[in-house]
Design a protein around this motif. Structure first.
Motif, mmCIF file in Angstrom:
data_model
loop_
_atom_site.group_PDB
_atom_site.id
_atom_site.type_symbol
_atom_site.label_atom_id
_atom_site.label_comp_id
_atom_site.label_asym_id
_atom_site.label_seq_id
_atom_site.Cartn_x
_atom_site.Cartn_y
_atom_site.Cartn_z
ATOM 1 N N VAL A 237 1.309 20.833 25.636
ATOM 2 C CA VAL A 237 0.284 21.058 24.608
ATOM 3 C C VAL A 237 -0.529 19.797 24.352
ATOM 4 C CG1 VAL A 237 1.576 22.906 23.502
ATOM 5 C CG2 VAL A 237 1.852 20.556 22.681
ATOM 6 N N LEU A 238 -0.232 18.703 25.090
ATOM 7 C CA LEU A 238 -1.011 17.466 25.029
ATOM 8 C C LEU A 238 -1.184 16.995 23.585
ATOM 9 C CD1 LEU A 238 -3.683 18.634 27.627
ATOM 10 C CD2 LEU A 238 -1.833 16.997 28.051
ATOM 11 N N LYS A 239 -0.065 16.927 22.855
ATOM 12 C CA LYS A 239 -0.123 16.698 21.407
ATOM 13 C C LYS A 239 -0.561 15.298 21.010
ATOM 14 C CE LYS A 239 4.944 16.137 21.219
ATOM 15 N NZ LYS A 239 5.223 16.705 22.551
ATOM 16 N N LYS A 240 -0.496 14.319 21.919
ATOM 17 C CA LYS A 240 -0.946 12.971 21.555
ATOM 18 C C LYS A 240 -2.472 12.876 21.477
ATOM 19 C CE LYS A 240 -0.863 9.558 24.544
ATOM 20 N NZ LYS A 240 -0.389 8.584 25.557
ATOM 21 N N TYR A 241 -3.167 13.873 22.014
ATOM 22 C CA TYR A 241 -4.631 13.844 22.041
ATOM 23 C C TYR A 241 -5.209 14.750 20.954
ATOM 24 C CZ TYR A 241 -3.725 11.718 26.545
ATOM 25 O OH TYR A 241 -3.256 10.881 27.537
ATOM 26 N N SER A 242 -6.200 14.242 20.253
ATOM 27 C CA SER A 242 -6.905 15.061 19.266
ATOM 28 C C SER A 242 -8.201 15.620 19.845
ATOM 29 C CB SER A 242 -7.206 14.246 18.013
ATOM 30 O OG SER A 242 -7.927 13.072 18.345
ATOM 31 N N ILE A 243 -8.791 14.878 20.803
ATOM 32 C CA ILE A 243 -10.017 15.324 21.465
ATOM 33 C C ILE A 243 -9.883 15.053 22.960
ATOM 34 C CG2 ILE A 243 -12.524 15.088 21.626
ATOM 35 C CD1 ILE A 243 -12.512 13.976 18.783
ATOM 36 N N ILE A 244 -10.194 16.036 23.770
ATOM 37 C CA ILE A 244 -10.195 15.856 25.223
ATOM 38 C C ILE A 244 -11.600 16.152 25.733
ATOM 39 C CG2 ILE A 244 -9.349 16.737 27.431
ATOM 40 C CD1 ILE A 244 -6.655 17.217 26.119
ATOM 41 N N ILE A 245 -12.173 15.152 26.409
ATOM 42 C CA ILE A 245 -13.505 15.287 26.996
ATOM 43 C C ILE A 245 -13.342 15.417 28.506
ATOM 44 C CG2 ILE A 245 -15.763 14.207 27.294
ATOM 45 C CD1 ILE A 245 -15.141 12.569 24.740
ATOM 46 N N GLU B 198 -5.360 26.799 22.748
ATOM 47 C CA GLU B 198 -4.999 28.078 22.134
ATOM 48 C C GLU B 198 -3.621 28.001 21.488
ATOM 49 O OE1 GLU B 198 -5.375 30.783 25.379
ATOM 50 O OE2 GLU B 198 -7.557 30.933 25.240
ATOM 51 N N HIS B 199 -2.682 27.331 22.156
ATOM 52 C CA HIS B 199 -1.324 27.206 21.623
ATOM 53 C C HIS B 199 -1.334 26.429 20.311
ATOM 54 C CE1 HIS B 199 2.785 25.570 21.247
ATOM 55 N NE2 HIS B 199 3.159 26.677 21.866
ATOM 56 N N ARG B 200 -2.137 25.372 20.265
ATOM 57 C CA ARG B 200 -2.141 24.514 19.077
ATOM 58 C C ARG B 200 -2.823 25.159 17.870
ATOM 59 N NH1 ARG B 200 -3.177 18.411 21.311
ATOM 60 N NH2 ARG B 200 -4.068 18.179 19.212
ATOM 61 N N THR B 201 -3.635 26.180 18.096
ATOM 62 C CA THR B 201 -4.237 26.885 16.959
ATOM 63 C C THR B 201 -3.214 27.764 16.244
ATOM 64 O OG1 THR B 201 -4.944 28.722 18.374
ATOM 65 C CG2 THR B 201 -6.527 26.930 18.008
ATOM 66 N N HIS B 202 -2.074 28.019 16.907
ATOM 67 C CA HIS B 202 -1.039 28.873 16.316
ATOM 68 C C HIS B 202 0.285 28.119 16.188
ATOM 69 C CE1 HIS B 202 -3.829 32.172 16.940
ATOM 70 N NE2 HIS B 202 -3.889 31.884 18.231
ATOM 71 N N ILE C 278 2.323 24.135 14.707
ATOM 72 C CA ILE C 278 2.299 23.082 13.674
ATOM 73 C C ILE C 278 1.459 21.886 14.103
ATOM 74 C CG2 ILE C 278 4.570 23.727 12.776
ATOM 75 C CD1 ILE C 278 5.728 21.347 14.352
ATOM 76 N N HIS C 279 1.069 21.847 15.380
ATOM 77 C CA HIS C 279 0.292 20.709 15.869
ATOM 78 C C HIS C 279 -1.155 20.811 15.400
ATOM 79 C CE1 HIS C 279 3.687 19.613 18.319
ATOM 80 N NE2 HIS C 279 3.661 20.777 18.940
ATOM 81 N N PRO C 280 -1.810 19.667 15.149
ATOM 82 C CA PRO C 280 -3.221 19.681 14.749
ATOM 83 C C PRO C 280 -4.068 20.340 15.834
ATOM 84 C CG PRO C 280 -2.263 17.497 14.444
ATOM 85 C CD PRO C 280 -1.257 18.303 15.215
ATOM 86 N N PRO C 281 -5.180 20.955 15.452
ATOM 87 C CA PRO C 281 -6.054 21.597 16.448
ATOM 88 C C PRO C 281 -6.559 20.588 17.478
ATOM 89 C CG PRO C 281 -6.677 22.235 14.222
ATOM 90 C CD PRO C 281 -5.685 21.132 14.087
ATOM 91 N N LEU C 282 -6.841 21.082 18.659
ATOM 92 C CA LEU C 282 -7.355 20.243 19.746
ATOM 93 C C LEU C 282 -8.821 20.585 19.970
ATOM 94 C CD1 LEU C 282 -6.969 18.312 22.212
ATOM 95 C CD2 LEU C 282 -6.303 20.344 23.538
ATOM 96 N N LYS C 283 -9.672 19.556 19.929
ATOM 97 C CA LYS C 283 -11.080 19.746 20.255
ATOM 98 C C LYS C 283 -11.300 19.463 21.742
ATOM 99 C CE LYS C 283 -13.219 18.784 15.741
ATOM 100 N NZ LYS C 283 -13.796 20.130 15.579
ATOM 101 N N VAL C 284 -12.115 20.280 22.381
ATOM 102 C CA VAL C 284 -12.402 20.141 23.809
ATOM 103 C C VAL C 284 -13.912 20.058 24.001
ATOM 104 C CG1 VAL C 284 -12.182 21.171 26.099
ATOM 105 C CG2 VAL C 284 -10.323 21.418 24.444
ATOM 106 N N ILE C 285 -14.353 19.032 24.719
ATOM 107 C CA ILE C 285 -15.767 18.866 25.039
ATOM 108 C C ILE C 285 -15.897 18.808 26.560
ATOM 109 C CG2 ILE C 285 -17.813 17.407 24.779
ATOM 110 C CD1 ILE C 285 -16.568 16.339 22.172
ATOM 111 N N VAL C 286 -16.655 19.710 27.119
ATOM 112 C CA VAL C 286 -16.886 19.740 28.561
ATOM 113 C C VAL C 286 -18.280 19.177 28.810
ATOM 114 C CG1 VAL C 286 -16.944 21.173 30.628
ATOM 115 C CG2 VAL C 286 -15.429 21.785 28.735
ATOM 116 N N MET C 287 -18.367 18.109 29.611
ATOM 117 C CA MET C 287 -19.649 17.424 29.795
ATOM 118 C C MET C 287 -20.050 17.372 31.268
ATOM 119 S SD MET C 287 -19.740 14.273 27.084
ATOM 120 C CE MET C 287 -18.964 13.112 28.194
ATOM 121 N N SER C 288 -21.367 17.350 31.475
ATOM 122 C CA SER C 288 -21.890 17.238 32.822
ATOM 123 C C SER C 288 -23.374 16.913 32.772
ATOM 124 C CB SER C 288 -21.685 18.551 33.577
ATOM 125 O OG SER C 288 -22.316 18.496 34.841
#
Length: 665
Positions: free
Chosen positions: A144-152, A175-179, A181-191
């Motif tokens: 669930v990559l819990k150490k990261y709050s934002i992944i770009i 999706e897992h983190r939205t359901h 105890i872990h804080p939500p994860l923000k995802v930014i896809v860039m190009s």
């Protein structure tokens, strides 16, 4: 040529204005002068309201360096780490160095990078640039990559295998983190360019943001008719420009590989000697992945006074480097790309047409510093017939590493994994079969990993090499196998300059082994360590010192992993038979047998006719049985990186595999 004025612009779902350039002597002013700066507050406001965003930032917009800093400075990251992935290690390293400078931070403190076998991050790191492969490896221990709050996920349009798998894993973690105890994860896809609607749909109709870049006007010129010889057409275009343009306007030419580059380089130098006296001189420089770093760096230096710099490059210059002084781009419209044929282990390496997305990326190289010109050596009609986007690598690659990774995450139903663009079922089934033959998993037990498979997944290597490393315990040759595997994990360690081929071959004779290329690599490694990695020794023996240093670092880190996995240190001394037996355990599926007519046939079900690659030390030899590292199809089907083996070793390594295959004794 037909003229067509083109200005980089576009219509997206949301558009922000760009800023003007600032004082380049001051980092703060430079940051404020980037196009993305004027969009900063609006960007942050939008990101606060959404968990996922697609960001299209034109070349030169500053998105890769600035967005992670904006997120950190605005406290959007909270206590977590901001990860920014890159397809290439060079990009991850250089960008991290730049951002650390802008943050007035030592590399490894607030800003760091993590690439395979090189990690500068610490517990204080908040912005972490990394290759997508490294984030994939982290997901094995932390799905669930819990150490990261934002992944770009940057440069997503390149669609490497790792990027595509990572898209699915990050989406699942979010999706897992939205359901949980872990804080939500923000995802930014860039190009800089991608099929935005496709990505937006994949991420549940995520909003798409467009950041206008600081691209200067580019004049686009098409060929008036199709070019049958694009190398000759490139030569003509070079000298059309050379005789008219000022000397300070440099030229970048896109070619498909080293052989084409060296051929055109010689032709340009020859023609330049016959140019009129009022023409500037030329400095012709090659650029390709296996070129020594000292030669690669020459492209960034200004040309000598009164000379024009002409750079002949592969597609490495499309996105990963920005070369100062480029005013003219010559696009041949071709690229050399691999495609994997499931069931045969055959990598077909061929020259093919680029996509429209690649064509726009190449064109953009001409407008980084000022207005420029792009000469397309194909007609406008040919351009319109190009595929809009490059076929994703995941649909044309061997997927055994991908499938092993998914199984290590306890994702058993790999055939229905949420890929952005699913690979063929045939390729996935082939990968499962390969892993089962290697003893890594059991399909009858719902694709469950074996203890060997779990151990193989620990190593950042392709599964065959992982098994060889683990099997060294049985043959007491860990030291030797570590050296061989590490040298197979870097760019070419051998340098063969076009004008010194005979000298290079003569210098390397002392390392050659009649037992094959793997033992030759081992001999080079032993000699390199014997002289303490001496730079002059590498130069005299045409050895790539950068690759050797990298191989040494890889060897050390693989050794540490072996210690962690309780694989004891061992050496077989001069007993190369043990080494070759160990190689057989991992490469038995890549065996070939000499035929009466002097050709070789593979021992798999397809029985391909294959040849020894001219670069192999066994090129002039005819051993009865060989193992090969890979098959590459160019003018014909070649075996690369060979090892001489005994047929009995093949039967011992995989008796069930060879039970129905005829092996002479």
């Amino acid at each position: 040529m037909n003229n067509k004025n083109s200005y980089v612009s576009g219509n997206r779902k949301r558009s922000w204005s760009s800023g003007n350039g600032g004082d380049e002597n001051c980092i703060a002013n430079r940051r404020r002068g980037l196009p993305i700066y004027s969009a900063k507050q609006r960007f942050l406001s939008e990101i606060r309201r959404t968990h996922t965003a697609i960001v299209i930032g034109e070349t030169g917009s500053g998105k890769t360096t600035q967005i992670p800093q904006y997120l950190l400075e605005s406290d959007l990251a909270g206590y977590g780490v901001i990860a920014c992935t890159q397809p290439r290690r060079v990009a991850a390293i250089t960008i991290a160095e730049r951002v650390a400078l802008e943050q007035n931070s030592e590399l490894g403190d607030e800003v760091g990078y993590c690439v395979r076998f090189d990690d500068t991050t610490s517990s204080k790191t908040r912005i972490k640039y990394m290759t997508d492969g490294m984030l994939l490896r982290e997901s094995i221990l932390d799905p669930v990559l819990k150490k990261y709050s934002i992944i770009i996920l940057d440069e997503a349009h390149e669609r490497t295998v790792h990027t595509d798998v990572l898209l699915g894993i990050v989406k699942g973690a979010q999706e897992h983190r939205t359901h949980s105890i872990h804080p939500p994860l923000k995802v930014i896809v860039m190009s800089a360019t991608m099929d935005v609607d496709h990505f937006s749909h994949y991420f549940n109709q995520a909003p798409v943001f467009y950041i206008q870049g600081r691209q200067h006007p580019i004049q686009l010129l098409y060929a008036s008719e199709p070019q049958s010889d694009y190398i000759h057409a490139a030569l003509v275009a070079i000298f059309q420009i050379h005789q008219k343009a000022p000397a300070e306007e440099d030229i970048l030419v896109f070619l498909t590989g080293q052989e084409e580059i060296e051929s055109l380089l010689k032709a340009v130098k020859d023609v330049a000697q016959d140019c009129p006296d009022d023409c500037p001189g030329v400095q012709v420089l090659p650029l390709y992945a296996s070129l020594p770093p000292s030669m690669q760096m020459k492209i960034f230096n200004p040309a000598p006074r009164g000379k024009r710099k002409i750079i002949l490059s592969t597609n490495i210059a499309e996105t990963s480097v920005t070369i100062p002084g480029i005013k003219h781009v010559i696009d041949t419209g071709r690229v050399k790309a691999k495609s994997f044929k499931a069931g045969s282990g055959l990598d077909i390496l061929r020259v093919q047409r680029i996509s429209q997305a690649q064509a726009w990326q190449r064109m953009g190289r001409a407008g980084r510093e000022s207005s420029g010109n792009c000469w397309r050596l194909y007609t406008e009609e040919e351009y319109e017939n190009l595929k809009p986007n490059t076929v994703p690598e995941i649909q044309r690659s061997n997927l055994s590493s991908v499938v092993l990774h998914l199984l290590s995450l306890n994702i058993r139903d790999v055939l229905h994994f949420d890929f952005l663009d699913p690979p063929s079922k045939e390729n996935l089934v082939d990968a499962l079969n390969q892993l089962e033959l290697l003893g890594a998993m059991q399909q009858r037990n719902n694709n469950e990993l074996t203890s060997l498979g779990k151990q193989m997944s620990v190593f950042p290597l392709e599964p065959r090499l992982s098994k060889i490393l683990i099997s060294s315990r049985q043959y007491s040759c860990l030291d030797e196998v570590l050296a061989i595997v590490s040298m197979l994990s870097v760019e070419s360690i051998l340098i063969t300059p076009n004008n010194k081929r005979e000298e290079a071959h003569a210098a390397r004779k002392k390392f050659l082994s009649s037992e094959g290329d793997h033992i030759t690599y081992l001999n080079i490694h032993k000699a390199y360590r014997g002289v303490g990695g001496n730079k002059d020794w590498c130069h005299d023996n045409f050895i790539n010192i950068r690759s050797m240093k990298q191989a040494e670092e890889i060897r050390k880190q693989l050794r540490d992993l072996c210690i962690r996995e309780n694989i004891p240190r061992s050496t077989c001394g001069k007993d190369t038979t043990s080494i070759r037996k160990c190689l057989t355990v991992g490469l038995f599926m890549n065996a070939a047998e000499l035929q009466r007519d002097g050709t070789y046939k593979t021992l798999d079900n397809n029985r391909h006719t294959v040849s020894i690659h001219p670069s192999s030390c066994l090129f002039q030899c005819k051993p009865a049985y060989v193992l090969y590292q890979e098959l590459v199809h160019t003018s014909k089907c070649y075996m690369r990186n060979l090892c001489v083996v005994d047929p009995d070793w093949l039967n011992d390594a995989a008796p069930s595999y060879f039970r129905n295959r005829c092996i002479s004794r």
